[in-house]
Design a protein around this motif. Structure first.
Motif, PDB file in Angstrom:
ATOM      1  N   ASP A   2       0.795  -1.217   0.000  1.00 31.49           N
ATOM      2  CA  ASP A   2       0.000   0.000   0.000  1.00 31.49           C
ATOM      3  C   ASP A   2       0.834   1.276   0.000  1.00 31.49           C
ATOM      4  O   ASP A   2       0.282   2.379  -0.043  1.00 31.49           O
ATOM      5  CB  ASP A   2      -0.923   0.026   1.230  1.00 31.49           C
ATOM      6  N   ASP A   3       2.161   1.148   0.070  1.00 29.40           N
ATOM      7  CA  ASP A   3       2.982   2.339   0.254  1.00 29.40           C
ATOM      8  C   ASP A   3       3.636   2.826  -1.034  1.00 29.40           C
ATOM      9  O   ASP A   3       4.600   3.580  -0.992  1.00 29.40           O
ATOM     10  CB  ASP A   3       4.058   2.078   1.301  1.00 29.40           C
ATOM     11  N   PHE A   4       3.127   2.420  -2.194  1.00 29.76           N
ATOM     12  CA  PHE A   4       3.724   2.843  -3.451  1.00 29.76           C
ATOM     13  C   PHE A   4       3.008   4.090  -3.992  1.00 29.76           C
ATOM     14  O   PHE A   4       1.891   4.429  -3.581  1.00 29.76           O
ATOM     15  CB  PHE A   4       3.681   1.717  -4.484  1.00 29.76           C
ATOM     16  N   LEU A   5       3.657   4.761  -4.923  1.00 30.65           N
ATOM     17  CA  LEU A   5       3.107   5.911  -5.629  1.00 30.65           C
ATOM     18  C   LEU A   5       3.094   5.611  -7.122  1.00 30.65           C
ATOM     19  O   LEU A   5       3.870   4.788  -7.611  1.00 30.65           O
ATOM     20  CB  LEU A   5       3.954   7.159  -5.372  1.00 30.65           C
ATOM     21  N   LEU A   6       2.228   6.273  -7.847  1.00 27.93           N
ATOM     22  CA  LEU A   6       2.305   6.258  -9.310  1.00 27.93           C
ATOM     23  C   LEU A   6       3.356   7.283  -9.712  1.00 27.93           C
ATOM     24  O   LEU A   6       3.510   8.312  -9.058  1.00 27.93           O
ATOM     25  CB  LEU A   6       0.960   6.622  -9.933  1.00 27.93           C
ATOM     26  N   PHE A   7       4.086   6.984 -10.771  1.00 31.12           N
ATOM     27  CA  PHE A   7       5.050   8.001 -11.198  1.00 31.12           C
ATOM     28  C   PHE A   7       5.280   7.956 -12.697  1.00 31.12           C
ATOM     29  O   PHE A   7       4.969   6.983 -13.384  1.00 31.12           O
ATOM     30  CB  PHE A   7       6.364   7.865 -10.434  1.00 31.12           C
ATOM     31  N   THR A   8       5.817   9.054 -13.195  1.00 29.79           N
ATOM     32  CA  THR A   8       6.235   9.142 -14.580  1.00 29.79           C
ATOM     33  C   THR A   8       7.394  10.118 -14.646  1.00 29.79           C
ATOM     34  O   THR A   8       7.516  11.015 -13.806  1.00 29.79           O
ATOM     35  CB  THR A   8       5.079   9.577 -15.493  1.00 29.79           C
ATOM     36  N   SER A   9       8.269   9.939 -15.624  1.00 29.96           N
ATOM     37  CA  SER A   9       9.401  10.835 -15.823  1.00 29.96           C
ATOM     38  C   SER A   9       9.222  11.584 -17.133  1.00 29.96           C
ATOM     39  O   SER A   9       9.165  10.973 -18.206  1.00 29.96           O
ATOM     40  CB  SER A   9      10.722  10.056 -15.838  1.00 29.96           C
ATOM     41  N   ILE A  10       9.118  12.896 -17.050  1.00 33.49           N
ATOM     42  CA  ILE A  10       8.825  13.755 -18.184  1.00 33.49           C
ATOM     43  C   ILE A  10      10.051  14.596 -18.528  1.00 33.49           C
ATOM     44  O   ILE A  10      10.726  15.112 -17.637  1.00 33.49           O
ATOM     45  CB  ILE A  10       7.630  14.684 -17.874  1.00 33.49           C
ATOM     46  N   ARG A  11      10.327  14.727 -19.793  1.00 32.15           N
ATOM     47  CA  ARG A  11      11.422  15.596 -20.229  1.00 32.15           C
ATOM     48  C   ARG A  11      10.912  17.020 -20.395  1.00 32.15           C
ATOM     49  O   ARG A  11       9.952  17.268 -21.136  1.00 32.15           O
ATOM     50  CB  ARG A  11      12.020  15.113 -21.551  1.00 32.15           C
ATOM     51  N   TYR A  12      11.565  17.940 -19.707  1.00 35.58           N
ATOM     52  CA  TYR A  12      11.359  19.369 -19.946  1.00 35.58           C
ATOM     53  C   TYR A  12      12.511  19.830 -20.817  1.00 35.58           C
ATOM     54  O   TYR A  12      13.676  19.678 -20.458  1.00 35.58           O
ATOM     55  CB  TYR A  12      11.347  20.139 -18.625  1.00 35.58           C
ATOM     56  N   ASP A  13      12.177  20.394 -21.988  1.00 33.05           N
ATOM     57  CA  ASP A  13      13.226  20.767 -22.931  1.00 33.05           C
ATOM     58  C   ASP A  13      12.736  21.923 -23.797  1.00 33.05           C
ATOM     59  O   ASP A  13      11.853  21.751 -24.646  1.00 33.05           O
ATOM     60  CB  ASP A  13      13.578  19.566 -23.807  1.00 33.05           C
ATOM     61  N   PRO A  14      13.288  23.123 -23.620  1.00 34.11           N
ATOM     62  CA  PRO A  14      12.842  24.269 -24.419  1.00 34.11           C
ATOM     63  C   PRO A  14      12.977  24.073 -25.924  1.00 34.11           C
ATOM     64  O   PRO A  14      12.223  24.688 -26.692  1.00 34.11           O
ATOM     65  CB  PRO A  14      13.750  25.407 -23.920  1.00 34.11           C
ATOM     66  N   GLN A  15      13.905  23.200 -26.379  1.00 35.60           N
ATOM     67  CA  GLN A  15      14.045  23.011 -27.820  1.00 35.60           C
ATOM     68  C   GLN A  15      12.809  22.373 -28.444  1.00 35.60           C
ATOM     69  O   GLN A  15      12.584  22.481 -29.649  1.00 35.60           O
ATOM     70  CB  GLN A  15      15.297  22.189 -28.144  1.00 35.60           C
ATOM     71  N   LEU A  16      11.980  21.718 -27.637  1.00 33.46           N
ATOM     72  CA  LEU A  16      10.757  21.118 -28.169  1.00 33.46           C
ATOM     73  C   LEU A  16       9.807  22.181 -28.716  1.00 33.46           C
ATOM     74  O   LEU A  16       8.963  21.887 -29.562  1.00 33.46           O
ATOM     75  CB  LEU A  16      10.055  20.304 -27.085  1.00 33.46           C
ATOM     76  N   LEU A  17       9.938  23.405 -28.239  1.00 32.94           N
ATOM     77  CA  LEU A  17       9.094  24.495 -28.734  1.00 32.94           C
ATOM     78  C   LEU A  17       9.368  24.787 -30.206  1.00 32.94           C
ATOM     79  O   LEU A  17       8.526  25.366 -30.897  1.00 32.94           O
ATOM     80  CB  LEU A  17       9.333  25.758 -27.892  1.00 32.94           C
ATOM     81  N   GLN A  18      10.541  24.382 -30.696  1.00 29.75           N
ATOM     82  CA  GLN A  18      10.904  24.640 -32.088  1.00 29.75           C
ATOM     83  C   GLN A  18      10.384  23.571 -33.048  1.00 29.75           C
ATOM     84  O   GLN A  18      10.487  23.733 -34.267  1.00 29.75           O
ATOM     85  CB  GLN A  18      12.432  24.698 -32.211  1.00 29.75           C
ATOM     86  N   ALA A  19       9.845  22.475 -32.529  1.00 35.80           N
ATOM     87  CA  ALA A  19       9.497  21.327 -33.374  1.00 35.80           C
ATOM     88  C   ALA A  19       8.604  21.682 -34.561  1.00 35.80           C
ATOM     89  O   ALA A  19       8.912  21.296 -35.697  1.00 35.80           O
ATOM     90  CB  ALA A  19       8.862  20.231 -32.521  1.00 35.80           C
ATOM     91  N   PRO A  20       7.479  22.404 -34.380  1.00 41.01           N
ATOM     92  CA  PRO A  20       6.630  22.703 -35.539  1.00 41.01           C
ATOM     93  C   PRO A  20       7.349  23.502 -36.619  1.00 41.01           C
ATOM     94  O   PRO A  20       7.177  23.238 -37.817  1.00 41.01           O
ATOM     95  CB  PRO A  20       5.475  23.495 -34.918  1.00 41.01           C
ATOM     96  N   SER A  21       8.189  24.457 -36.226  1.00 44.08           N
ATOM     97  CA  SER A  21       8.887  25.292 -37.217  1.00 44.08           C
ATOM     98  C   SER A  21       9.976  24.519 -37.950  1.00 44.08           C
ATOM     99  O   SER A  21      10.427  24.945 -39.018  1.00 44.08           O
ATOM    100  CB  SER A  21       9.492  26.521 -36.535  1.00 44.08           C
ATOM    101  N   LEU A  22      10.412  23.398 -37.394  1.00 47.69           N
ATOM    102  CA  LEU A  22      11.444  22.587 -38.028  1.00 47.69           C
ATOM    103  C   LEU A  22      10.862  21.514 -38.947  1.00 47.69           C
ATOM    104  O   LEU A  22      11.602  20.698 -39.486  1.00 47.69           O
ATOM    105  CB  LEU A  22      12.320  21.930 -36.960  1.00 47.69           C
ATOM    106  N   GLY A  23       9.547  21.485 -39.088  1.00 46.53           N
ATOM    107  CA  GLY A  23       8.916  20.547 -40.017  1.00 46.53           C
ATOM    108  C   GLY A  23       8.324  19.311 -39.387  1.00 46.53           C
ATOM    109  O   GLY A  23       7.837  18.417 -40.092  1.00 46.53           O
ATOM    110  N   PHE A  24       8.342  19.221 -38.067  1.00 53.16           N
ATOM    111  CA  PHE A  24       7.742  18.074 -37.393  1.00 53.16           C
ATOM    112  C   PHE A  24       6.241  18.304 -37.270  1.00 53.16           C
ATOM    113  O   PHE A  24       5.789  19.301 -36.691  1.00 53.16           O
ATOM    114  CB  PHE A  24       8.364  17.883 -36.000  1.00 53.16           C
ATOM    115  N   THR A  25       5.460  17.406 -37.830  1.00 56.98           N
ATOM    116  CA  THR A  25       4.001  17.522 -37.806  1.00 56.98           C
ATOM    117  C   THR A  25       3.406  16.295 -37.131  1.00 56.98           C
ATOM    118  O   THR A  25       4.072  15.283 -36.950  1.00 56.98           O
ATOM    119  CB  THR A  25       3.441  17.648 -39.234  1.00 56.98           C
TER     120      THR A  25
END
Length: 273
Positions: A2-25
């Protein structure tokens, strides 16, 4: 337990904001755009686990568009004072709906490896086109090895929680140290590849990339027993890969493969028997 938690590891990366302008759709949540890699998929996975264990307050915390926005605001508050480089955000969700976090720096990763248009067929002829056609780059190369023991399917392999003894033990048996460019594959009791300790694996079979199947809900008689990773879901929904059981005795020393996770995207590897 009963002592466990749910978890996930997420990448925070400002370069991801450039993805649409670089042609990633067709890249999902990050078309917002967002510096949080596949945020909605991370939320969905935690929500499925909360539903599995009937954690009512946790379900309410992250459900619907309001829950996704709650998670985004929480992440934004964590990173508001972070440096501009990429960071790992380990997010935990408790039974009572409490969110907590740990944050640490991450190395840079080529943006092609977050949103690949395709996974290149095995062979050296694809190394040049990978950078020119939104293919993931094949550097660094990870050494992919097999666990020496089998792992039983369970709700703790199907869902991602802080109860990670089977994964930690497999990494110890493989003598993987922090920072090593290595991954160890778990083998289920049926003799099939389950998953990696920190990634989803992909293998070239019958002219296509395949990944071990995962059942919609935990069922020890169905699927490989692994969890439905965020990048795995992304690749399946975009037909980069398909589900197929992978017998452990089908692996060949030196064969090319790919692994992926929510921190580093898609990573090239070679099987070492």
């Amino acid at each position: 337990m009963d002592d466990f938690l749910l978890f996930t590891s997420i990448r925070y990366d400002p370069q991801l904001l450039q993805a649409p302008s670089l042609g990633f759709t067709n890249i999902g949540w990050n078309q917002e755009p967002s510096p949080f890699y596949m945020l909605d998929f991370h939320r969905d996975r935690m929500l499925r686990a909360a539903i599995h264990w009937n954690w009512t307050p946790a379900i309410a915390k992250i459900s619907g568009s309001e829950g996704l926005e709650t998670l985004r605001i929480f992440l934004q508050s964590i990173t508001s004072e972070a440096s501009n480089g990429p960071h790992r955000l380990m997010i935990t969700l408790a039974r009572d709906g409490t969110l907590a976090h740990q944050i640490s720096p991450l190395p840079e990763t080529h943006i092609n490896n977050f949103f690949p248009k395709h996974l290149p067929r095995p062979g050296p002829e694809n190394s040049v086109q990978s950078k020119n056609e939104l293919f993931p780059v094949k550097e660094p190369i990870y050494e992919i090895i097999l666990d020496s023991l089998k792992t039983a399917k369970s709700q703790f392999t199907h869902h991602k929680t802080t109860y990670r003894d089977v994964y930690n033990d497999a990494r110890k048996r493989a003598q993987i140290a922090p920072g090593d460019k290595k991954e160890v594959l778990l083998i289920n009791d049926d003799g099939y590849i389950m998953e990696g300790t920190i990634s989803t694996p992909y293998f070239w079979r019958d002219g296509k990339w395949v990944t071990p199947p995962v059942s919609g809900n935990f069922n020890p008689s169905q699927g490989s027993g692994g969890n439905d990773g965020t990048t795995r879901r992304w690749a399946l929904e975009r037909s980069l890969v398909t589900e197929q059981p992978v017998p452990v005795d089908s692996l060949v020393d030196g064969e090319e493969c790919w692994i992926s996770n929510g921190l580093r995207g898609f990573i090239f590897g070679e099987v070492k028997m």
